[in-house]
Motif scaffolding. Structure first.
Motif, short mmCIF file in Angstrom:
data_model
loop_
_atom_site.label_atom_id
_atom_site.label_comp_id
_atom_site.label_asym_id
_atom_site.label_seq_id
_atom_site.Cartn_x
_atom_site.Cartn_y
_atom_site.Cartn_z
N LEU A 49 0.84 -1.21 0.00
CA LEU A 49 0.00 0.00 0.00
C LEU A 49 0.87 1.26 0.00
O LEU A 49 0.59 2.21 -0.73
CB LEU A 49 -0.95 0.01 1.21
CG LEU A 49 -2.09 -0.99 1.17
CD1 LEU A 49 -2.86 -0.96 2.49
CD2 LEU A 49 -3.02 -0.72 -0.01
N TYR A 52 2.56 1.69 -3.45
CA TYR A 52 1.57 2.11 -4.44
C TYR A 52 1.25 3.60 -4.29
O TYR A 52 1.26 4.35 -5.27
CB TYR A 52 0.30 1.27 -4.29
CG TYR A 52 -0.85 1.76 -5.15
CD1 TYR A 52 -0.89 1.48 -6.51
CD2 TYR A 52 -1.86 2.53 -4.59
CE1 TYR A 52 -1.93 1.96 -7.30
CE2 TYR A 52 -2.90 3.01 -5.37
CZ TYR A 52 -2.94 2.73 -6.73
OH TYR A 52 -3.96 3.21 -7.50
N LYS A 145 -4.09 4.81 -0.82
CA LYS A 145 -3.96 3.60 -0.02
C LYS A 145 -5.32 2.96 0.20
O LYS A 145 -5.46 1.74 0.12
CB LYS A 145 -3.28 3.93 1.32
CG LYS A 145 -1.79 4.16 1.20
CD LYS A 145 -1.17 4.59 2.50
CE LYS A 145 -1.08 3.47 3.49
NZ LYS A 145 -0.34 3.86 4.72
N ARG A 147 -7.95 3.10 -1.71
CA ARG A 147 -8.46 2.50 -2.95
C ARG A 147 -7.81 1.15 -3.24
O ARG A 147 -8.41 0.29 -3.86
CB ARG A 147 -8.20 3.43 -4.14
CG ARG A 147 -9.13 4.61 -4.22
CD ARG A 147 -9.04 5.32 -5.56
NE ARG A 147 -7.68 5.72 -5.91
CZ ARG A 147 -7.11 6.89 -5.60
NH1 ARG A 147 -7.78 7.77 -4.91
NH2 ARG A 147 -5.88 7.17 -5.99
N MET A 148 -6.60 0.94 -2.81
CA MET A 148 -5.85 -0.28 -3.13
C MET A 148 -5.96 -1.37 -2.08
O MET A 148 -5.54 -2.50 -2.32
CB MET A 148 -4.36 0.05 -3.30
CG MET A 148 -3.99 0.54 -4.67
SD MET A 148 -4.48 -0.58 -5.99
CE MET A 148 -3.25 -1.87 -5.83
N GLU A 151 -7.52 -4.77 -3.11
CA GLU A 151 -6.72 -5.47 -4.11
C GLU A 151 -5.48 -6.11 -3.48
O GLU A 151 -5.12 -7.24 -3.81
CB GLU A 151 -6.29 -4.48 -5.20
CG GLU A 151 -5.66 -5.15 -6.39
CD GLU A 151 -5.39 -4.19 -7.53
OE1 GLU A 151 -4.29 -4.29 -8.11
OE2 GLU A 151 -6.26 -3.35 -7.82
#
Length: 159
Positions: A49, A52, A145, A147-148, A151
């Protein structure tokens, strides 16, 4: 639900660094595979995270300033190395000698990255970005962070 206090991106990145250091310390003291697995899962999630969000928010902002452009390539290479290492570790036997060796390498890589960011990059960033920009970037960093998260958790579940 309480709204997160607005914080500048450098403070958020530092907080992530402290979290990683704490997890590494827990992993080093872990007794048994279950605790080690928990520590690895936490590191996997936090580091992915963090990387990213830095790549999506922090590095593009640094690209906009001549004073900070020189740091981006090495930082991205370090992120890529860590991501590869995390993916390799996912399939290893927790607590096995190969896993322990890679965990040590992971910690060394992260500590090197943290030291460079906090001692060199942050100073350069503070010299060219104002408080308002750092606060805006902080909000974007947190949002990225968020949003991910699903995933990354899904990727971790695939072993």
């Amino acid at each position: 639900m309480a709204k997160k206090k607005a914080t500048d991106i450098l403070s958020l990145i530092e907080a992530d660094h402290r979290t990683a250091e704490k997890i590494f310390a827990e992993a080093e003291g872990a007794k048994g595979a279950k605790k080690m697995q928990e520590c690895f899962d936490q590191l996997y999630k936090e580091l992915n995270l963090h990387a990213y969000a830095e790549e999506l928010v922090f590095y593009p902002a640094m690209q906009d300033h001549e004073e900070t452009q020189e740091y981006i390539e090495e930082a991205e290479e370090e992120h890529n190395s860590v991501k590869i290492l995390l993916e390799e570790m996912k399939s290893l036997e927790i607590g096995g000698s190969e896993f322990k060796t890679r965990m040590m390498h992971l910690k060394e890589s992260i500590m090197h990255h943290v030291e460079e960011e906090e001692s060199e990059i942050f100073e350069a960033v503070r010299g060219c970005m104002g408080e308002e920009e750092l606060m805006e970037l902080g909000q974007e960093f947190q949002a990225a962070k968020g949003r991910m998260e699903a995933e990354v958790e899904e990727s971790l579940a695939k072993r």
